[in-house]
Design an enzyme around this catalytic site. Structure first.
Site, PDB file in Angstrom:
ATOM      1  N   LYS A 154       0.845  -1.202   0.000  1.00 44.13           N
ATOM      2  CA  LYS A 154       0.000   0.000   0.000  1.00 44.13           C
ATOM      3  C   LYS A 154       0.875   1.245   0.000  1.00 44.13           C
ATOM      4  CE  LYS A 154      -3.704   2.202   2.737  1.00 44.13           C
ATOM      5  NZ  LYS A 154      -4.496   2.114   3.997  1.00 44.13           N
ATOM      6  N   SER A 196      -9.341   2.427   3.169  1.00 44.66           N
ATOM      7  CA  SER A 196      -8.405   3.163   2.361  1.00 44.66           C
ATOM      8  C   SER A 196      -7.456   2.254   1.573  1.00 44.66           C
ATOM      9  CB  SER A 196      -7.589   4.087   3.249  1.00 44.66           C
ATOM     10  OG  SER A 196      -6.819   3.326   4.173  1.00 44.66           O
ATOM     11  N   SER A 249      -9.855   0.138   7.382  1.00 45.10           N
ATOM     12  CA  SER A 249      -9.274   0.221   6.042  1.00 45.10           C
ATOM     13  C   SER A 249      -8.694  -1.075   5.493  1.00 45.10           C
ATOM     14  CB  SER A 249      -8.187   1.303   6.004  1.00 45.10           C
ATOM     15  OG  SER A 249      -8.763   2.582   6.016  1.00 45.10           O
TER      16      SER A 249
END
Lengths: 421, 421
Positions: free
Chosen positions: B71, B140, B164
């Site tokens: 990420k 996210s 997330s």
């Protein structure tokens, strides 16, 4: 060598008896006088600091425009940040560490970066002890302790992972205050160990440290208030008492008797085995995390690490994850045990260090009387004021309950007042 | 769209049935096929990834040369790291985040950076849900969930501060695993909230997530072992049950009955008030810390923040320190209470999200069923396999005891097996 008293200076500014600019002139004069021999600063920009004294409304803010030193292990956007390592020479962080931002928003002026040992580990720095230039100031927050002790700054931020605030404060004869874990954020600090790294501060007296910490953190740390009339103070010598010098034992005894004379109820306390086990577990947690935190520097910049630190990281890499997990569980049990203990005492009184600052610069001294309290996260204060026969300072350490910083500082203030009478 | 099964692929490499290079070719083909419409990657360097497959001894390491997505909220030394914000476009961190270093040392190949929403907050990203391109993938960790769901990667790291990891996993129909707080280090992640930020991961099935987490962390997470014969599984609908859609309720019920049919002892549990209080306290902790963590961006780069995030930070700045301290004490009490609860249950089964992925891209969905478990630090797993009537995935969430990740994963595996029968 006269210390700068943060609380009084801020009050004088706020009452119109002095100005931020006049205080900065005092600081500049002290730096001109002492810095050449003490080497407390890693970076300094007095022009910018003087300019900042002209900021609108500064006097009305809690720190009232006082100059504050920042240990060079914390990021600053306007001053280089080298973490005490040639690897990061000239490094310019993009953002302030939040703790630095909190200093600025409280009306503090970042006067300079203070020397840290290499990555806040044990390799001695160039800083000298202002009380005697032939002696170590301790580490790793060497520059912050020395700058306050030399009267060059009223307040400086430091950090402690084992004993890096309390030890140099003790060696230099000033107040060192390690707050409850995470009272001040560690973000933007070059991480050594995320379960241990703690931002703390240095000031002349306990009341100055309490004042500055309250101003920076926005917490009520008024030590004038609500201390139990006869606080229960447990003397803790620990299983390592044999490693403490006669001076350290004498200082602890003197402080205890003085506090008793002021009404404190004093008794001896042997640490329960859960706490001694946690003391032994601290290096495992510290080093396992350091091996991860410095993996890149070890893999890609080994030639620029001190041999001491590189060898330490090599050994740290060999700690198995299960050993680390076990150490964390040991720490958790100890925190619960200590919480129970604080039902029966208001604060602990123990050694700040095994003795006064060692002579020479081969070592920064030992954190053996600090690392447990860092691991357990409770507030700790070095109380200054006592000296060995040769005049070098010997500190005593007050340890409080997790999250009860105001009470710990109030007890620290009581001990400080008691030993100065 | 076929998923890549990390555990099987690694076993195949280690048995000589395939090679890291052949797996990378599969990945490259899937990326060529799907990335144009999914937009899961923020940065990609397939040439470097292919070159890395030639590394000596790769197959013998735990991850055996599998490609792993990171990420783009985690620092990488060889790929740009923008944290989903134009402020950091082209930013090149000096060091890997330790979690990334752990992936590499375990024999994983960093194949690319996956899309994060802006600073891992709520502003939707460009990523699309591979299960239906008209729907949000959640946030996210949008790119990590989508890349695994699209069969472009077998494993990807994500992070969770409220919901997330679990939420995008549920929306995209893959396994999301949020380990016990700090099982994987958060250092080198762009901090949102230091008491909440948790590194987690995405994989096809629970056993793939367990395999990858064990390989990366060096912990024993063998889910084949020692699950109580008839695990006690508490169904927790929470005070927010009314906000869960009929599909979410149906999925929870289906999963519970399937697990029961495999021997689990199922019962309903109302959350004690201490836990509901902690749920309400999570935003205070998250936002107070975010206001400090993003102080510089708000003060100096406001024009480059989304209006959504800038307004959120403005409000966050107004949270008084005492309110934050109170929220932390509320969380501490809830952790103790949850620890007691886990004396009577082996795991909790609850909603992963209020329902399937919302259509469109106005929102990334709600973390209302995740934030409590992030705050309490216990392991949580999105178990995939169930679908709504329209074919979109609906996840269920298994929550385990702090530090007992292996057991939580074993229960997740049981639920996954049960609902697939």
């Amino acid at each position: 060598m006269s210390l700068l008293f943060a609380r009084d200076l801020a009050a004088d500014i706020q009452a119109g008896r002095t100005t931020p600019r006049a205080v900065m002139e005092q600081v500049a004069a002290a730096i001109a006088d002492r810095e050449g021999e003490v080497h407390a600063f890693a970076a300094l920009d007095l022009d910018a600091a003087f300019e900042a004294t002209g900021l609108e409304g500064l006097a009305a803010r809690p720190l009232a425009g006082l100059p504050v030193g920042i240990k060079d292990i914390l990021d600053t956007r306007d001053l280089p940040t080298a973490y005490g390592s040639p690897i990061y020479a000239g490094h310019r962080p993009r953002t302030d560490a939040p703790a630095v931002g909190m200093v600025r928003r409280a009306g503090g002026i970042v006067a300079g970066k203070t020397v840290t040992t290499e990555f806040a580990f044990l390799q001695p720095s160039a800083t000298r002890n202002p009380r005697r230039l032939t002696h170590t100031p301790g580490g790793s927050s060497a520059g912050s302790a020395a700058a306050v002790a030399a009267g060059m700054l009223p307040v400086a931020l430091g950090t402690q992972t084992a004993g890096s605030v309390i030890r140099p404060a003790a060696f230099c004869g000033v107040t060192g205050y390690k707050p409850t874990f995470r009272l001040l954020p560690t973000l933007g600090m070059k991480t050594f160990s995320w379960h241990l790294d703690t931002v703390g501060l240095f000031a002349a007296r306990v009341r100055d440290a309490a004042f500055a910490a309250a101003a920076i953190s926005g917490r009520d740390l008024d030590i004038g208030a609500t201390l139990a009339e006869r606080p229960r103070l447990a003397i803790v010598r620990t299983a390592r008492a044999g490693a403490a010098s006669p001076e350290a034992h004498a200082a602890l005894e003197t402080a205890a008797r003085a506090a008793e004379a002021m009404g404190a109820r004093i008794f001896d306390l042997d640490l329960p085995e859960e706490l001694e086990a946690a003391d032994a577990a601290q290096p495992t947690i510290q080093d396992f995390e350091a091996a991860l935190a410095f993996a890149d520097e070890l893999d890609f910049d080994r030639a620029h690490l001190s041999p001491l630190f590189a060898a330490h990281l090599d050994a740290a890499r060999a700690i198995p994850p299960d050993t680390y997990d076990l150490a964390r569980r040991t720490a958790k049990r100890a925190r619960q045990k200590l919480g129970d203990l604080f039902g029966e005492v208001d604060a602990l009184l123990t050694f700040s260090a095994p003795g006064p600052a060692p002579e020479g610069f081969a070592t920064t001294g030992s954190a053996m009387f600090n690392r447990l309290w860092t691991l357990l996260g409770c507030p700790a204060i070095n109380v200054a004021g006592l000296n060995a026969a040769d005049g070098m300072p010997v500190g005593v350490q007050v340890v409080g309950r997790f999250g009860r910083d105001r009470q710990a500082l109030a007890v620290g203030n009581l001990v400080e007042t008691a030993i100065s009478r």
